[in-house]
Design a protein around this motif. Structure first.
Motif, PDB file in Angstrom:
ATOM      1  N   HIS A   1       0.814  -1.215   0.000  1.00 45.07           N
ATOM      2  CA  HIS A   1       0.000   0.000   0.000  1.00 45.07           C
ATOM      3  C   HIS A   1       0.852   1.272   0.000  1.00 45.07           C
ATOM      4  N   TYR A   2       2.197   1.127   0.130  1.00 46.40           N
ATOM      5  CA  TYR A   2       3.088   2.285  -0.013  1.00 46.40           C
ATOM      6  C   TYR A   2       3.604   2.418  -1.445  1.00 46.40           C
ATOM      7  N   ASN A   3       3.177   1.527  -2.334  1.00 48.56           N
ATOM      8  CA  ASN A   3       3.657   1.532  -3.717  1.00 48.56           C
ATOM      9  C   ASN A   3       2.896   2.576  -4.530  1.00 48.56           C
ATOM     10  N   ILE A   4       3.330   3.834  -4.382  1.00 46.20           N
ATOM     11  CA  ILE A   4       2.713   4.942  -5.121  1.00 46.20           C
ATOM     12  C   ILE A   4       3.847   5.686  -5.818  1.00 46.20           C
TER      13      ILE A   4
ATOM     14  N   LYS B   1       5.163   9.437  -5.628  1.00 46.96           N
ATOM     15  CA  LYS B   1       4.470   9.996  -4.464  1.00 46.96           C
ATOM     16  C   LYS B   1       5.172   9.611  -3.163  1.00 46.96           C
TER      17      LYS B   1
END
Length: 636
Positions: free
Chosen positions: A310-313, A316
């Motif tokens: 869920h930190y794979n942005i 960003k």
């Protein structure tokens, strides 16, 4: 003790001004930095205070990008820099001119200290060789050190043409500060290194990450623009008559004076907010929820590590944009170069604006970004531009995280509440730095023994009770099980430094007398104190109750020695003994500088008398000062 003088800053500005006024290096790329607006007093002197630093009245200072970064490398102790760009951009030339101006070496000597990169470089060609005649006749191994090894100013031209074998030799030089050849050891604890790096071609080698990590800063050098070429083509043709080393490329500083600048730069302070920002930069690139990125050979963001996280942005959150981590050296280099820029701009402490200005130059050559992200619009492979984007993201995330940093500061000061602990736990749900770093730290600080100890410390600090602070420090040095012991000892050292720090400037002749006063109080320091009179360098002597730093710029009688110390009762006694025995002997720094200046002027006058035909008119003040810098920024 002497007050800080702007003398050296004015000298460095003169170097920058002379290079541009004499068109030694022409490039129109700029470095913009936000600084607090300075005020001028009745005498016209600029005034900058810590309260100004924290005000919102910021102005933009515009500096020549390449020249400024190159100068900052000279101002940072034991520094190494990469100049990255195509051939013919003037990379090697600018470094030679700076070597002449900062150290006093001739341009011919600067040429001799260049190591030209090529695959056939061996240890004998880089470091030293044996005296063959003596070896053959007497059987004795006498080492003859190469000029590149022994010179203070070192230039590596086209470093990526050096083979991995050669890179390992240079890595040892940069990492250890000493060179060993046969049974001889050369101490190079003081040096300034510049290396040029050309684009890859058939004759270049890949540069290993540990080797690149030894270079503290880098700068991209693009080809000159049209307006730059117009100036270059209309200027003096150096191939016809070269440059006059008295007027066009003058000696401005000596190595001894440059070492004194290092000492002043080291004493620039850093705000807690700026320190937290440095920590945030390093951790944003390094942390991963799944693995330790620094110890993983195969699992990387580019090979699918971040899939489903869920930190794979991308673009960003920095952790999923690069395969590499940032080492502790990056944090130290960010601090060192930020100190140098703050000193040059006459700022009393480092700010976030200083760090974010320099960070792309400190980070870009050390990071391996994911190619599919960096090789698209608008970056097209430009690592410096992409790093700037990552830093903007990090700064925004840092501002959101500021409340957590404030809670940590409250806990460290012994003032905390259950409400603050609940706040930081809530913030940890969406921030990896808080989850892995700040929350565990907060939990270790939120204990009764720690809070009680800190409250005693803070009370002693307010009362300036040095004995109590020293006693607590001695207890913690022995109590291995105390929570967060290391941070507390560091905090106590900071308090002792604040309350007892003494700075002195003196000549080597006077230092020879002062060291016996120190020796009488601290006989264990005798051997190291003797070494300070034999070789220039920075010496740190430390026991449980005292920390002493000595910066020796040279071993001649008139050379400057800076020394400072802080600690507990021993520091107080030492201060009293120095004042008692040497109070009337100290020369002010201005007097020492004046002596050196007079000596330099005598040499220049002698040169003028002997070579009247070589002397041309120097640049006028309007050309060399007012047209290049505004009056507030550059005052001589």
């Amino acid at each position: 003790m002497s007050e800080k003088s702007p003398y050296f800053q004015e000298k460095v500005w003169y170097i920058m001004n002379s290079i541009q006024a004499n068109q030694l290096f022409v490039h129109s790329s700029n470095l913009d930095i936000l600084v607090p607006q300075t005020r001028t007093n009745k005498k016209g002197k600029t005034k900058s205070t810590k309260s100004n630093q924290k005000s919102k009245k910021l102005i933009t200072k515009r500096l020549p990008e390449i020249l400024t970064i190159c100068i900052l490398n000279a101002l940072s102790p034991n520094s190494a820099m990469l100049l990255v760009g195509g051939h013919g951009g003037g990379k090697t030339s600018i470094v030679k001119y700076l070597g002449r101006m900062f150290t006093g070496m001739s341009l011919a000597e600067a040429e001799e200290c260049i190591l030209r990169g090529h695959p056939q470089l061996t240890e004998e060609k880089i470091i030293a060789t044996l005296n063959i005649k003596k070896l053959m006749k007497e059987g004795e191994e006498e080492v003859i050190w190469r000029r590149f090894s022994s010179n203070f100013w070192k230039i590596i031209d086209e470093v990526n043409r050096c083979s991995p074998y050669t890179q390992n030799i240079l890595l040892s030089l940069l990492a250890e500060g000493k060179i060993k050849y046969y049974d001889s050891v050369l101490n190079i604890s003081k040096y300034c290194v510049y290396a040029t790096l050309n684009p890859n071609d058939v004759g270049t080698f890949e540069m290993a990450a540990p080797f690149l990590d030894r270079f503290g800063i880098s700068v991209p050098i693009s080809m000159p623009k049209s307006q730059d070429l117009a100036i270059i083509l209309s200027s003096h043709d150096e191939k016809l008559g070269g440059y006059d080393e008295l007027i066009q490329v003058p000696q401005v500083l000596t190595v001894e004076q440059l070492l004194n600048i290092w000492y002043e730069v080291e004493n620039i302070t850093c705000s807690q907010e700026a320190l937290d920002f440095i920590h945030a930069i390093i951790r944003e690139f390094t942390l991963c929820e799944r693995i330790d990125k620094g110890n993983s050979d195969y699992l990387k963001p580019s090979t699918g590590l971040c899939a489903g996280c869920h930190y794979n942005i991308p673009n960003k959150i920095p952790c999923c944009n690069s395969d590499s981590i940032l080492s502790v050296r990056v944090a130290k280099d960010l601090l060192r170069y930020s100190k140098a820029l703050s000193w040059l701009l006459n700022q009393p402490e480092i700010s976030i604006n200083t760090i974010i200005t320099l960070a792309p130059y400190v980070i870009s050559h050390r990071v391996t970004y994911i190619e599919r992200l960096i090789n698209t619009s608008p970056y097209w492979g430009n690592k410096y531009k992409y790093t700037q984007k990552m830093l903007e993201i990090i700064q925004k995330r840092f501002l959101v995280r500021k409340k957590a940093y404030q809670i940590i500061q409250n806990l460290q000061a012994g003032t905390s509440s259950d409400e603050e602990m609940n706040t930081i736990k809530m913030m940890a749900k969406s921030d990896l730095i808080i989850i892995q770093d700040l929350l565990p730290l907060a939990q270790s600080l939120f204990t009764k023994p720690y809070q009680e100890k800190v409250q005693i410390m803070e009370k002693a600090h307010q009362l300036k009770d040095i004995n109590t602070i020293s006693q607590i420090r001695s207890e913690l040095l022995r109590d291995i099980d105390f929570p967060n012991r290391g941070a507390l000892i560091s905090r106590l050292n900071g308090i002792l430094r604040e309350l007892t720090l003494r700075n002195y400037n003196c000549s080597m002749e006077l230092w020879n007398s002062i060291r016996f006063t120190i020796d009488g109080l601290l006989p264990d320091f005798s051997q190291k104190l003797r070494e300070t009179t034999k070789q220039r360098g920075t010496y740190r002597l430390k026991n449980e109750d005292l920390e002493l730093e000595i910066n020796v710029t040279g071993i001649q009688k008139t050379d400057i020695v800076n020394f400072s110390f802080f600690g507990g009762e021993t520091a107080t006694i030492l201060k009293e003994r120095i004042q008692e025995n040497h109070k009337n002997s100290f020369k002010k720094m201005e007097e020492l500088i004046e002596e050196a200046e007079n000596s330099q002027k005598d040499l220049e006058n002698k040169y003028i008398a002997e070579n009247p035909s070589k002397i041309s008119e120097p640049p006028s003040k309007s050309e060399s000062t007012d047209d290049l810098f505004d009056e507030e920024f550059f005052q001589l």
